[in-house]
Design an enzyme around this catalytic site. Structure first.
Site, PDB file in Angstrom:
ATOM      1  N   ASP A   1       0.824  -1.214   0.000  1.00 19.43           N
ATOM      2  CA  ASP A   1       0.000   0.000   0.000  1.00 19.43           C
ATOM      3  C   ASP A   1       0.855   1.259   0.000  1.00 19.43           C
ATOM      4  O   ASP A   1       2.043   1.238   0.347  1.00 19.43           O
ATOM      5  CB  ASP A   1      -0.938   0.020   1.203  1.00 19.43           C
ATOM      6  CG  ASP A   1      -0.197   0.091   2.545  1.00 19.43           C
ATOM      7  OD1 ASP A   1       0.836  -0.619   2.696  1.00 19.43           O
ATOM      8  OD2 ASP A   1      -0.637   0.838   3.425  1.00 19.43           O
TER       9      ASP A   1
ATOM     10  N   GLU B   1       0.216  -1.369   5.595  1.00 24.13           N
ATOM     11  CA  GLU B   1       1.247  -0.918   6.533  1.00 24.13           C
ATOM     12  C   GLU B   1       1.069   0.548   6.880  1.00 24.13           C
ATOM     13  O   GLU B   1       1.284   0.963   8.026  1.00 24.13           O
ATOM     14  CB  GLU B   1       2.641  -1.158   5.933  1.00 24.13           C
ATOM     15  CG  GLU B   1       3.794  -0.945   6.909  1.00 24.13           C
ATOM     16  CD  GLU B   1       4.334   0.489   6.937  1.00 24.13           C
ATOM     17  OE1 GLU B   1       5.177   0.798   7.798  1.00 24.13           O
ATOM     18  OE2 GLU B   1       3.900   1.308   6.097  1.00 24.13           O
TER      19      GLU B   1
END
Length: 401
Positions: free
Chosen positions: A77, A172
């Site tokens: 991400d 994350e």
């Protein structure tokens, strides 16, 4: 495929995560990259590559010698801080050391007087943004570097190394990257996240982290008849903020110095919400900061009446140092690997968090390695191609050691 070519393919896929989403992954589009990575892993010879229902990607490069199983992990991400949609990277070949015009139309310039580290890369090839989005080196550079390392070993079966486990995580950037990571199935004895900054960085200390939500409940009365009746929650909120140390903010701290950050504020006379993050490497100082929030809330409740201030305080993650110290050989091996290939090691504390912190507390010691990138989470993000190539060498050398 060259490492930077992989990277340029990955950044085209929007994988921005969503704060406070009640699911993992927080955005389904992260799985678009996950599916691509599984296909690519299988194509280069990682036969057991797969993505689970939560968007976590796993794979194995089988070893040819008896050694501990080592893992390399990166996250798919990108930060919610700036758009990751329609990323248009540009390569500046043989950078001349001057200011870089990212977007002429919008007058967006990356100036060397602001970003002095640019000068270190004179003569190298830099990947930059067009000024409208972030780049995504955090952490698609780490993914590309791990993939290139894996391909190297698969194509060089004569090179001795232990079994290598690969993991790519979602979310994350919103603090959930390790939440559903399957350590048992991953099967590594130790691991490294490849999620750091400039070349040479090695990190095994990070912040202890908490978040605080402060809700101020006021009383709204028509201002013409408000005397001795109105409680303006906005003013009480301002009072709460003023009770915090003025210099314990991100813009006034560095190194091991902690801070409290007012990250968001919204409200009216009736109700105001303050959202903070609290950070410190030292656990005692961290606890003092949290205790200060409690004392401030208690004081204002005594002053304005019980229920005027509601405090919700939650820990997010803790300093991985405590879990790494019993396994310092993984730090020593990384330093040795850097020195072997001509990288100057820079052991520094992370002024933030990483999947490795959570994973270390879950039983997988997991310090953090550099990717080579700079200025993450914004339009001035960039990464030198030569740094990415050097990180691939570093991962190979660590695995060989």
């Amino acid at each position: 495929m060259k490492v930077h070519e992989r990277f340029l393919n990955y950044v085209k896929i929007d994988t921005q995560s969503v704060p406070e989403a009640e699911k993992i992954p927080s955005s389904e589009k992260q799985k678009d990259l996950g599916r691509l990575l599984v296909e690519e892993m299988i194509s280069i010879g990682i036969k057991d590559a797969y993505m689970d229902e939560n968007g976590y990607v796993y794979g194995t490069v089988k070893g040819n010698t008896d050694a501990p199983v080592i893992g390399f992990i990166a996250h798919m991400d990108t930060s919610p801080d700036m758009s990751g949609t329609n990323v248009k990277p540009r390569i500046i070949y043989d950078y001349d050391g001057g200011d870089i015009v990212l977007n002429e139309e919008k007058h967006i310039v990356m100036e060397t007087k602001v970003f002095e580290h640019l000068m270190k890369y004179t003569g190298q090839d830099l990947i930059v943004t067009d000024g409208a989005t972030l780049l995504g080196a955090d952490d698609k550079a780490g993914i590309a570097e791990i993939m290139s390392m894996a391909e190297y070993f698969i194509n060089a079966p004569h090179i001795k190394h232990g079994t290598i486990k690969i993991g790519f995580t979602p979310d994350e950037e919103v603090g959930q990257g390790a939440e559903l990571f399957n350590i048992e199935k991953f099967g590594a004895d130790y691991a490294y996240t490849v999620d750091g900054g400039e070349i040479g960085e090695l990190e095994y200390e990070n912040f202890n982290a908490a978040c605080a939500k402060v809700t101020i409940n006021g009383v709204n009365i028509h201002p013409g008849t408000a005397k001795n009746k109105m409680k303006n929650s906005i003013l009480i909120a301002m009072e709460f903020q003023k009770m915090l140390p003025v210099y314990e903010t991100p813009e006034n701290t560095e190194g091991y110095e902690g801070f409290s950050l007012l990250n968001e504020m919204s409200g009216n006379v009736e109700k105001t919400l303050l959202e903070y993050i609290i950070r410190d490497h030292n656990i005692d100082k961290f606890n003092i900061k949290k205790e200060r929030f409690k004392k401030n809330a208690d004081y204002l409740n005594e002053k304005y009446g019980q229920g005027a201030v509601e405090l919700k305080l939650e820990d997010s993650y803790f300093n991985m140092k405590e879990k790494i110290l019993p396994h310092m050989h993984i730090i020593e091996n990384a330093i040795k690997a850097m020195e072997n290939i001509g990288i100057e090691p820079k052991v520094v504390p992370i002024r933030g968090g990483t999947d490795g912190a959570r994973l270390s507390y879950m039983g997988l010691p997991c310090p953090n390695l550099c990717t080579g990138g700079h200025n993450f989470h914004g339009k001035y993000e960039y990464i030198p191609i030569q740094s990415m190539e050097k990180v691939v060498e570093l991962l190979i050398e660590i695995a060989k050691i």
